[in-house]
Write a protein that holds these residues in place. Structure first.
Motif, PDB file in Angstrom:
ATOM      1  N   TRP A   4      74.578  16.570 -44.439  1.00 15.49           N
ATOM      2  CA  TRP A   4      75.646  16.516 -43.533  1.00 15.49           C
ATOM      3  C   TRP A   4      76.292  17.055 -45.164  1.00 15.49           C
ATOM      4  O   TRP A   4      77.028  17.730 -45.834  1.00 15.49           O
ATOM      5  CB  TRP A   4      76.482  15.811 -43.428  1.00 15.49           C
ATOM      6  CG  TRP A   4      76.742  15.431 -42.194  1.00 15.49           C
ATOM      7  CD1 TRP A   4      76.142  14.975 -40.908  1.00 15.49           C
ATOM      8  CD2 TRP A   4      77.916  17.324 -40.846  1.00 15.49           C
ATOM      9  NE1 TRP A   4      76.310  16.527 -39.591  1.00 15.49           N
ATOM     10  CE2 TRP A   4      76.725  16.647 -39.904  1.00 15.49           C
ATOM     11  CE3 TRP A   4      78.197  17.726 -41.184  1.00 15.49           C
ATOM     12  CZ2 TRP A   4      77.903  17.750 -38.830  1.00 15.49           C
ATOM     13  CZ3 TRP A   4      79.046  18.402 -40.874  1.00 15.49           C
ATOM     14  CH2 TRP A   4      78.829  18.800 -39.715  1.00 15.49           C
ATOM     15  N   VAL A   5      75.958  15.990 -46.628  1.00  5.79           N
ATOM     16  CA  VAL A   5      76.407  16.169 -48.167  1.00  5.79           C
ATOM     17  C   VAL A   5      76.427  18.121 -48.342  1.00  5.79           C
ATOM     18  O   VAL A   5      76.500  18.738 -48.726  1.00  5.79           O
ATOM     19  CB  VAL A   5      76.196  15.685 -48.346  1.00  5.79           C
ATOM     20  CG1 VAL A   5      76.213  15.810 -50.660  1.00  5.79           C
ATOM     21  CG2 VAL A   5      76.719  14.259 -48.594  1.00  5.79           C
ATOM     22  N   LEU A   6      75.091  18.029 -47.747  1.00  4.44           N
ATOM     23  CA  LEU A   6      74.199  18.556 -48.235  1.00  4.44           C
ATOM     24  C   LEU A   6      75.318  20.485 -47.821  1.00  4.44           C
ATOM     25  O   LEU A   6      75.261  21.706 -48.287  1.00  4.44           O
ATOM     26  CB  LEU A   6      73.053  19.863 -48.230  1.00  4.44           C
ATOM     27  CG  LEU A   6      72.038  18.642 -48.629  1.00  4.44           C
ATOM     28  CD1 LEU A   6      70.481  18.624 -48.357  1.00  4.44           C
ATOM     29  CD2 LEU A   6      71.703  19.137 -50.487  1.00  4.44           C
ATOM     30  N   VAL A   7      75.790  20.335 -46.495  1.00  6.28           N
ATOM     31  CA  VAL A   7      75.849  21.283 -45.705  1.00  6.28           C
ATOM     32  C   VAL A   7      77.999  21.572 -46.048  1.00  6.28           C
ATOM     33  O   VAL A   7      78.079  22.441 -46.625  1.00  6.28           O
ATOM     34  CB  VAL A   7      76.379  21.097 -44.056  1.00  6.28           C
ATOM     35  CG1 VAL A   7      77.224  21.673 -43.251  1.00  6.28           C
ATOM     36  CG2 VAL A   7      74.942  20.601 -43.299  1.00  6.28           C
ATOM     37  N   ILE A   8      77.880  20.702 -46.507  1.00  4.48           N
ATOM     38  CA  ILE A   8      79.810  20.833 -47.106  1.00  4.48           C
ATOM     39  C   ILE A   8      79.367  21.113 -48.751  1.00  4.48           C
ATOM     40  O   ILE A   8      80.077  22.263 -49.009  1.00  4.48           O
ATOM     41  CB  ILE A   8      80.380  19.097 -47.398  1.00  4.48           C
ATOM     42  CG1 ILE A   8      80.622  18.461 -45.934  1.00  4.48           C
ATOM     43  CG2 ILE A   8      81.565  19.558 -47.991  1.00  4.48           C
ATOM     44  CD1 ILE A   8      81.604  19.640 -44.622  1.00  4.48           C
ATOM     45  N   VAL A   9      78.277  20.694 -49.313  1.00  6.32           N
ATOM     46  CA  VAL A   9      78.664  21.437 -50.787  1.00  6.32           C
ATOM     47  C   VAL A   9      78.852  22.773 -50.795  1.00  6.32           C
ATOM     48  O   VAL A   9      78.724  24.001 -51.240  1.00  6.32           O
ATOM     49  CB  VAL A   9      76.889  21.105 -51.377  1.00  6.32           C
ATOM     50  CG1 VAL A   9      76.907  22.304 -52.601  1.00  6.32           C
ATOM     51  CG2 VAL A   9      77.667  19.727 -51.910  1.00  6.32           C
ATOM     52  N   ALA A  10      77.558  23.652 -49.119  1.00 11.06           N
ATOM     53  CA  ALA A  10      77.083  25.250 -49.239  1.00 11.06           C
ATOM     54  C   ALA A  10      78.265  25.642 -48.344  1.00 11.06           C
ATOM     55  O   ALA A  10      78.799  26.691 -49.121  1.00 11.06           O
ATOM     56  CB  ALA A  10      76.097  25.377 -48.265  1.00 11.06           C
ATOM     57  N   ILE A  11      78.708  25.468 -47.376  1.00 18.65           N
ATOM     58  CA  ILE A  11      80.078  25.380 -46.361  1.00 18.65           C
ATOM     59  C   ILE A  11      81.661  25.065 -47.464  1.00 18.65           C
ATOM     60  O   ILE A  11      82.026  26.299 -46.463  1.00 18.65           O
ATOM     61  CB  ILE A  11      79.470  25.292 -44.764  1.00 18.65           C
ATOM     62  CG1 ILE A  11      78.308  25.814 -44.642  1.00 18.65           C
ATOM     63  CG2 ILE A  11      80.523  26.234 -44.348  1.00 18.65           C
ATOM     64  CD1 ILE A  11      77.852  27.219 -44.513  1.00 18.65           C
ATOM     65  N   GLY A  12      81.708  24.073 -47.827  1.00 18.94           N
ATOM     66  CA  GLY A  12      82.749  23.819 -47.736  1.00 18.94           C
ATOM     67  C   GLY A  12      83.599  24.921 -49.011  1.00 18.94           C
ATOM     68  O   GLY A  12      84.911  25.633 -48.094  1.00 18.94           O
ATOM     69  N   PRO A  13      83.407  25.448 -50.091  1.00 25.29           N
ATOM     70  CA  PRO A  13      83.534  26.358 -50.408  1.00 25.29           C
ATOM     71  C   PRO A  13      84.682  27.634 -49.671  1.00 25.29           C
ATOM     72  O   PRO A  13      85.329  27.973 -50.010  1.00 25.29           O
ATOM     73  CB  PRO A  13      82.878  26.742 -51.606  1.00 25.29           C
ATOM     74  CG  PRO A  13      82.070  25.718 -51.443  1.00 25.29           C
ATOM     75  CD  PRO A  13      81.826  25.303 -50.176  1.00 25.29           C
ATOM     76  N   LEU A  14      83.961  28.125 -48.142  1.00 19.81           N
ATOM     77  CA  LEU A  14      83.952  29.106 -47.669  1.00 19.81           C
ATOM     78  C   LEU A  14      85.600  28.394 -46.394  1.00 19.81           C
ATOM     79  O   LEU A  14      85.713  29.721 -46.645  1.00 19.81           O
ATOM     80  CB  LEU A  14      82.727  29.425 -46.796  1.00 19.81           C
ATOM     81  CG  LEU A  14      81.706  30.008 -47.840  1.00 19.81           C
ATOM     82  CD1 LEU A  14      80.613  30.312 -46.599  1.00 19.81           C
ATOM     83  CD2 LEU A  14      81.776  31.159 -48.517  1.00 19.81           C
ATOM     84  N   LEU A 195      84.902  16.416 -41.103  1.00 24.45           N
ATOM     85  CA  LEU A 195      83.375  17.067 -41.530  1.00 24.45           C
ATOM     86  C   LEU A 195      83.485  19.005 -41.183  1.00 24.45           C
ATOM     87  O   LEU A 195      83.022  19.567 -40.910  1.00 24.45           O
ATOM     88  CB  LEU A 195      82.720  16.191 -41.527  1.00 24.45           C
ATOM     89  CG  LEU A 195      82.513  15.178 -42.295  1.00 24.45           C
ATOM     90  CD1 LEU A 195      81.174  14.825 -42.365  1.00 24.45           C
ATOM     91  CD2 LEU A 195      82.565  15.895 -44.018  1.00 24.45           C
ATOM     92  N   ALA A 196      83.445  18.302 -39.444  1.00 32.56           N
ATOM     93  CA  ALA A 196      83.211  19.381 -38.277  1.00 32.56           C
ATOM     94  C   ALA A 196      84.823  20.221 -38.375  1.00 32.56           C
ATOM     95  O   ALA A 196      84.224  21.679 -39.031  1.00 32.56           O
ATOM     96  CB  ALA A 196      83.829  18.724 -36.565  1.00 32.56           C
ATOM     97  N   GLU A 197      85.585  19.634 -38.928  1.00 33.15           N
ATOM     98  CA  GLU A 197      86.842  20.785 -39.034  1.00 33.15           C
ATOM     99  C   GLU A 197      86.558  21.891 -40.167  1.00 33.15           C
ATOM    100  O   GLU A 197      86.455  22.880 -40.750  1.00 33.15           O
ATOM    101  CB  GLU A 197      88.145  20.456 -39.165  1.00 33.15           C
ATOM    102  CG  GLU A 197      89.652  21.141 -38.397  1.00 33.15           C
ATOM    103  CD  GLU A 197      89.914  21.973 -39.600  1.00 33.15           C
ATOM    104  OE1 GLU A 197      89.676  23.207 -39.505  1.00 33.15           O
ATOM    105  OE2 GLU A 197      89.243  21.621 -40.616  1.00 33.15           O
ATOM    106  N   ARG A 201      85.956  26.285 -40.391  1.00 33.03           N
ATOM    107  CA  ARG A 201      86.139  26.653 -41.518  1.00 33.03           C
ATOM    108  C   ARG A 201      85.430  28.171 -42.175  1.00 33.03           C
ATOM    109  O   ARG A 201      85.939  29.537 -42.139  1.00 33.03           O
ATOM    110  CB  ARG A 201      87.353  26.543 -42.104  1.00 33.03           C
ATOM    111  CG  ARG A 201      88.522  26.058 -41.012  1.00 33.03           C
ATOM    112  CD  ARG A 201      89.676  24.931 -41.803  1.00 33.03           C
ATOM    113  NE  ARG A 201      90.339  25.492 -43.152  1.00 33.03           N
ATOM    114  CZ  ARG A 201      91.783  26.415 -42.705  1.00 33.03           C
ATOM    115  NH1 ARG A 201      91.360  26.266 -41.629  1.00 33.03           N
ATOM    116  NH2 ARG A 201      92.298  26.028 -43.573  1.00 33.03           N
ATOM    117  N   GLY A 202      84.905  27.293 -42.853  1.00 34.78           N
ATOM    118  CA  GLY A 202      83.812  27.364 -43.654  1.00 34.78           C
ATOM    119  C   GLY A 202      82.745  28.482 -42.839  1.00 34.78           C
ATOM    120  O   GLY A 202      82.546  29.969 -42.783  1.00 34.78           O
TER     121      GLY A 202
END
Length: 674
Positions: A4-14, A195-197, A201-202
């Motif tokens: 999940w940390v990797l997912v947030i790093v990749a998708i979060g900025p979007l 995290l899901a929200e 959005r990303g």
């Protein structure tokens, strides 16, 4: 956790780009095959193809005074002196025959379908409003017309995502603290849902970038779905986990058992909601079809989050996170023989026939509200607050033909038929006049038709078929009728078609999933029937509130479909949670014992889940659009009916009445009564 940390790093900025990717031009909601859309496509190459008019109306009761006319001239000069790029010159005032009103028309050239176009409309109309300050007492001025209505709608949608996200998050946070009565534990499910929200959005931005139409309405509903569904799944898993902590000393074993026991119901629930939402992709209305994939994506991510990061956090934190009510091995908790829900189960069990007959009768009475259903809500009266565009339209109607600020376009692609089309359309019912100016383009000519009814009212929409019939009779396929009135007419026609087509498909999809989960036919049919009845009751009583209490002008034509999809998909969740537990208990306790034990054990968690989901949808009421308020109110009401009436009384009573046959054709239907 690491994944999940990797997912947030990749998708979060979007996630921060999600709002910018949304499309809020009225054309973004239109059905792609509609005649009005074809007219838009033809007009794209006309000189006025990218022009949207802002109509500023000045009005004084009793007639304009000489000083008023001077003020209007000064306002026009000020508007023209500081024009933005894309804003054309405002023409001389057009004074009404009774000399009580005057119009200034400002053409604004935009590139349709882009966010820059929407921003220009908002900025340009704001500039005009800025020049209308300090008017003489008694002189009113409002900015209306197509540009005014579009700008007001864009302003509302621009504020939706942030307002709704914060309102929904705060509501869920408060409810979690109340439910768990712990100053610590609420953080675990709340963080999992966040995290899901964020991820949704990303991913939503990527969907929009890939060509899926994501409107402001869809973007507003997304956080409600993610928070509502995600919190429900968290409540179910945590309830089972707390139950297992009273049986197992090892927290990891408790997590494993809780996952094994609750994940099938969570997966079935998530799959049901996603499948139902994806049926919206079959919609003709573009805005509706775009909600399907973005909504299914959000629910899917909420489900995955609750089945991955939440169990990991539970295993890390252990039972101490429940402080001060820490579940210990052997301690008392929810069971089938104690507490409120055990007493309710016993009451239903003593007279199931009386319960289901009385409950069905109550729901049928609530369905009577459907007789008050009307679809008079339009884009012209769909704001809960006073807006310039709607107030300006009302002022225009006092002194001009109602359709003056938003003419209907008749496009004739064969110039040889222009005169006969004009003559035919002039005689059509509701036509107040046709502009003498004919605009020529590379693919034909355009006539501007003024209606004698408000162009954004149901009375105006009712004129469109007659105008089209006259135009087609004279010009055949060479004549197309478009413009704001025709566009909304086409939208409503397609919405009616979507209701007829998608509702039965969604029912079949949900029924098949229930059959797979329960490995039965009768039980799924019973559950589907109860949810349909619940939907009718919710829409019926909501309609009465809209008509008699809130004084709304009507319902949005897309409301019945949205309410149906959400209530069938989300409402069936609680029946899934209940019946999955009943099926688990039935082999050892029989259908009657399994139902009574299942209702007693799941009562608290399902009630909590229903309150959370109803609360998240009620957050839509903070928005200034009648449509979203109606969606939120109807679904919140329906969820509460499902939670407190259908799941608590109707379904248990019907299952007890039917007995083992409810599991037909599975082996449970033929079990030995002994």
């Amino acid at each position: 956790v690491g994944v999940w940390v990797l997912v947030i790093v990749a998708i979060g900025p979007l996630a921060g780009k999600f709002e910018a990717a949304q499309e809020n031009d009225p054309a973004d909601y239109l059905p792609g095959k509609a005649e009005s859309v074809k007219a838009i496509e033809v007009l794209e190459n006309f000189p006025s193809g990218d022009v949207v008019k802002a109509v500023t109306v000045f009005h004084r009761e009793g007639g304009l005074e000489g000083s008023d006319r001077a003020t209007i001239d000064q306002a026009r000069a000020a508007i023209n002196s500081e024009r933005r790029e894309g804003v054309d010159e405002t023409g001389p005032p057009v004074v009404s025959e009774d000399e009580s009103s005057a119009l200034l028309i400002t053409p604004i050239t935009v590139e349709d379908g882009t966010n820059e176009a929407g921003r220009l409309l908002v900025d340009a109309t704001d500039d005009i409003k800025g020049e209308l300050q300090g008017l003489p007492a008694g002189l009113e001025a409002k900015v209306s017309g197509p540009a005014g209505f579009s700008a007001d709608a864009i302003d509302v949608f621009d504020s939706i995502n942030g307002t709704l996200l914060y309102a929904t998050a705060l509501l869920v946070l408060v409810l979690l603290i109340i439910i768990y009565r712990s100053p610590i534990f609420w953080l675990i499910p709340f963080f999992s849902v966040l995290l899901a929200e964020l991820t949704s959005r990303g991913m939503g931005y990527l969907l929009a970038d890939a060509g899926v139409t994501v409107t402001g309405q869809s973007g507003g509903i997304l956080p409600v779905l993610v928070f509502g569904a995600g919190t429900d799944y968290a409540l179910l898993l945590v309830s089972r986990y707390r139950e297992e902590l009273r049986r197992h000393e090892d927290k990891h074993e408790a997590v494993r058992v809780a996952m094994r026991k609750s994940s099938p119901a969570i997966v079935a629930s998530g799959a049901t909601v996603m499948a139902a939402l994806l049926t919206l992709t079959l919609a003709d209305v573009t805005g509706t079809s775009g909600l399907g994939p973005i909504g299914a994506l959000g629910v899917g991510l909420a489900m995955v989050s609750m089945l991955t990061i939440l169990p990991a956090l539970l295993a890390i934190t252990g039972r101490r996170a429940f402080w001060p009510f820490v579940p210990r091995v052997g301690s008392e908790g929810v069971d089938e023989t104690h507490g409120t829900w055990s007493r309710i189960a016993g009451w239903v069990g003593r007279g199931p026939r009386k319960v289901w007959i009385g409950t069905i009768a109550l729901l049928l009475v609530l369905c009577l509200g459907l007789t008050q259903l009307n679809s008079d809500l339009t884009s012209g009266n769909g704001f809960r607050n006073d807006v310039d565009s709607a107030e300006g339209q009302a002022l225009i109607e006092e002194s001009f033909p109602a359709g003056t600020d938003s003419p209907t376009n008749v496009v004739v692609t064969d110039r040889s038929k222009l005169d006969v089309v004009r003559e035919a359309v002039e005689k059509a019912p509701g036509v107040a006049g046709i502009s003498p100016r004919v605009e020529e383009g590379p693919t034909g000519a355009k006539l501007e038709v003024t209606l004698d009814q408000d162009p954004l009212s149901t009375a105006g929409f009712d004129l469109v078929p007659g105008i089209r019939e006259a135009a087609h009779r004279a010009g055949g396929e060479a004549a197309l009728v478009g413009g704001p009135t025709a566009e909304e007419f086409d939208l409503r026609e397609s919405a009616a078609r979507d209701n007829r087509v998608i509702v039965p498909i969604a029912l079949v999809v949900v029924l098949l999933i229930l059959m797979a989960l329960l490995r039965a036919v009768v039980a799924p049919l019973v559950l589907i029937g109860t949810v349909i009845l619940s939907y009718g009751a919710a829409l019926g009583i909501a309609t009465l509130f809209f008509e008699k209490v809130f004084d709304f002008p009507g319902i949005d034509p897309t409301l019945p479909l949205f309410a149906f999809i959400f209530l069938v998909a989300l409402g069936i969740d609680y029946n899934i949670f209940l019946m999955a537990r009943v099926r688990e208990e039935t082999p050892a306790n029989g259908t009657r014992g399994g139902m009574l034990r299942g209702l007693a054990v799941t009562g608290t968690v399902i009630t909590s889940a229903g309150i959370v989901l109803a609360g998240t949808f009620s957050a839509l009421a903070v928005l200034p659009l009648v449509t979203l308020t109606e969606i939120g109110f109807t679904i919140a009401l329906g969820v509460l009916i499902d939670t407190f009436i259908v799941r608590t009384l109707l379904v248990p009573a019907l299952v007890l009445e039917i007995g083992d046959r409810v599991w037909w054709p599975s082996s449970l239907a033929h079990r030995d009564p002994e």
